[in-house]
Enzyme design. Sequence first.
Site, PDB file in Angstrom:
ATOM      1  N   LYS A 200      21.771  17.305 -15.100  1.00 51.28           N
ATOM      2  CA  LYS A 200      20.745  17.335 -15.989  1.00 51.28           C
ATOM      3  C   LYS A 200      19.518  17.352 -15.058  1.00 51.28           C
ATOM      4  CE  LYS A 200      18.750  14.891 -19.855  1.00 51.28           C
ATOM      5  NZ  LYS A 200      19.013  13.684 -20.648  1.00 51.28           N
ATOM      6  N   LYS A 252      22.813  20.888 -17.992  1.00 56.41           N
ATOM      7  CA  LYS A 252      21.896  20.605 -18.911  1.00 56.41           C
ATOM      8  C   LYS A 252      20.515  20.951 -18.416  1.00 56.41           C
ATOM      9  CE  LYS A 252      19.909  17.583 -22.184  1.00 56.41           C
ATOM     10  NZ  LYS A 252      19.867  16.313 -22.702  1.00 56.41           N
TER      11      LYS A 252
HETATM   12  C1  PBG Z   1      18.234  11.761 -23.320  1.00 62.40           C
HETATM   13  C2  PBG Z   1      18.201  13.072 -23.828  1.00 62.40           C
HETATM   14  C3  PBG Z   1      17.324  13.948 -23.773  1.00 62.40           C
HETATM   15  C4  PBG Z   1      18.105  15.257 -24.362  1.00 62.40           C
HETATM   16  C5  PBG Z   1      19.237  14.843 -24.750  1.00 62.40           C
HETATM   17  N1  PBG Z   1      19.567  13.563 -24.118  1.00 62.40           N
HETATM   18  C6  PBG Z   1      15.856  13.959 -23.564  1.00 62.40           C
HETATM   19  C7  PBG Z   1      15.560  13.632 -22.147  1.00 62.40           C
HETATM   20  O1  PBG Z   1      16.372  13.927 -21.130  1.00 62.40           O
HETATM   21  O2  PBG Z   1      14.261  13.893 -21.920  1.00 62.40           O
HETATM   22  C8  PBG Z   1      17.166  16.454 -24.434  1.00 62.40           C
HETATM   23  C9  PBG Z   1      17.966  17.353 -25.557  1.00 62.40           C
HETATM   24  C10 PBG Z   1      16.961  18.628 -25.708  1.00 62.40           C
HETATM   25  O3  PBG Z   1      15.908  18.970 -25.424  1.00 62.40           O
HETATM   26  O4  PBG Z   1      17.357  19.154 -27.062  1.00 62.40           O
HETATM   27  N2  PBG Z   1      18.653  10.753 -24.293  1.00 62.40           N
END
Ligand code: PBG
Length: 328
Positions: A200, A252
């Site tokens: 991520k 992601k």
């Molecule tokens: C964290 C989380 C995020 C997203 C999914 N889980 C936000 C981040 O890491 O700042 C982002 C998903 C998206 O942008 O559609 N709980």
Amino acid sequence: MFPDHRPRRLRTTPAMRRLVAETSLEPRQLVLPMFVADDISAPRPISSLPGVVQHTQESLLVAAAEAIEAGVGGLMLFGVPGHRDAVGSGADDPDGVLNQALASLRAEFGDDTVLMADTCLDEFTDHGHCGVLSVDANGRQRIDNDATLQRYVDMALAQAEAGAHVLGPSGMMDGQVGAIRAALDAAGFRHTSILAYSAKYASALYGPFREAVGSTLTGDRKTYQQDAANRRESIREVSLDLAEGADMVMVKPASLYLDVLREVADISDVPVAAYQVSGEYAMICAAAEKGWIDKDAMILESLTSIRRAGADIVLTYWAAEVAARLSR
Ligand code: PBG
């Protein structure tokens, strides 16, 4: 007669192209992320995610039924709590917004769909970080990795208890998959699965999501989420999560990280997911609204490309819509 080779033969008709397509997109491969909020009496639109809303507990059940009817493979739930504090107490409160939603979805739909939960504190903390804070020897505030793991364990147990089939630890703390797996097993939740957000990245593409969950974050997540410059690091993260017991792994965001997705798919011996995140969705909506791109074509192209790069499962805010379109 020149040319000797004519690849265009396989592109002559729609039927021929359909016959030779290497990649398919099916409803079962799509997972719909959904938001459920406290303190609202009707679904609340998210301006930077046209067509996506924060749900009430009631409207969530209706929208979930529609998505399941359309054939999506699963639902990924995020909570937007009315109250936030330093340690994210709402995350493991059985009466918290997310756990309540999981319990009512499981009661309503049983095992008809795969119910997934975001296992992360950022929606529940008043500072908006994915972990709890502590002050180090130099007086600087840090995201405390190991203290956060204990909170993830508490959250994971509450979500498993509420009925989630799959937990999605997305906070990028070291050891989170192993800690959650051990706690689930010790508590008898041997069949609750873990979809690890393994690779991520700290991405600007999460912008609209921050609106969707009313995030209070100032600053960034660069001490825990990955640097866009790095590719090998994702292989390391995925390998660690597999060793810690991840049942599925995720990359992601998706579209800007298709190279990473390809490499992860090549080494993973478990299903690979990719998350087409809020910014990817919003950019396509914005360009389409201006009439600069064909939205329907763009949606299918983007999802097909994510599948082609190696994703078995794609999380997308278009899951229900595309599933319905594919089933027609
Ligand atoms: C964290 C989380 C995020 C997203 C999914 N889980 C936000 C981040 O890491 O700042 C982002 C998903 C998206 O942008 O559609 N709980």
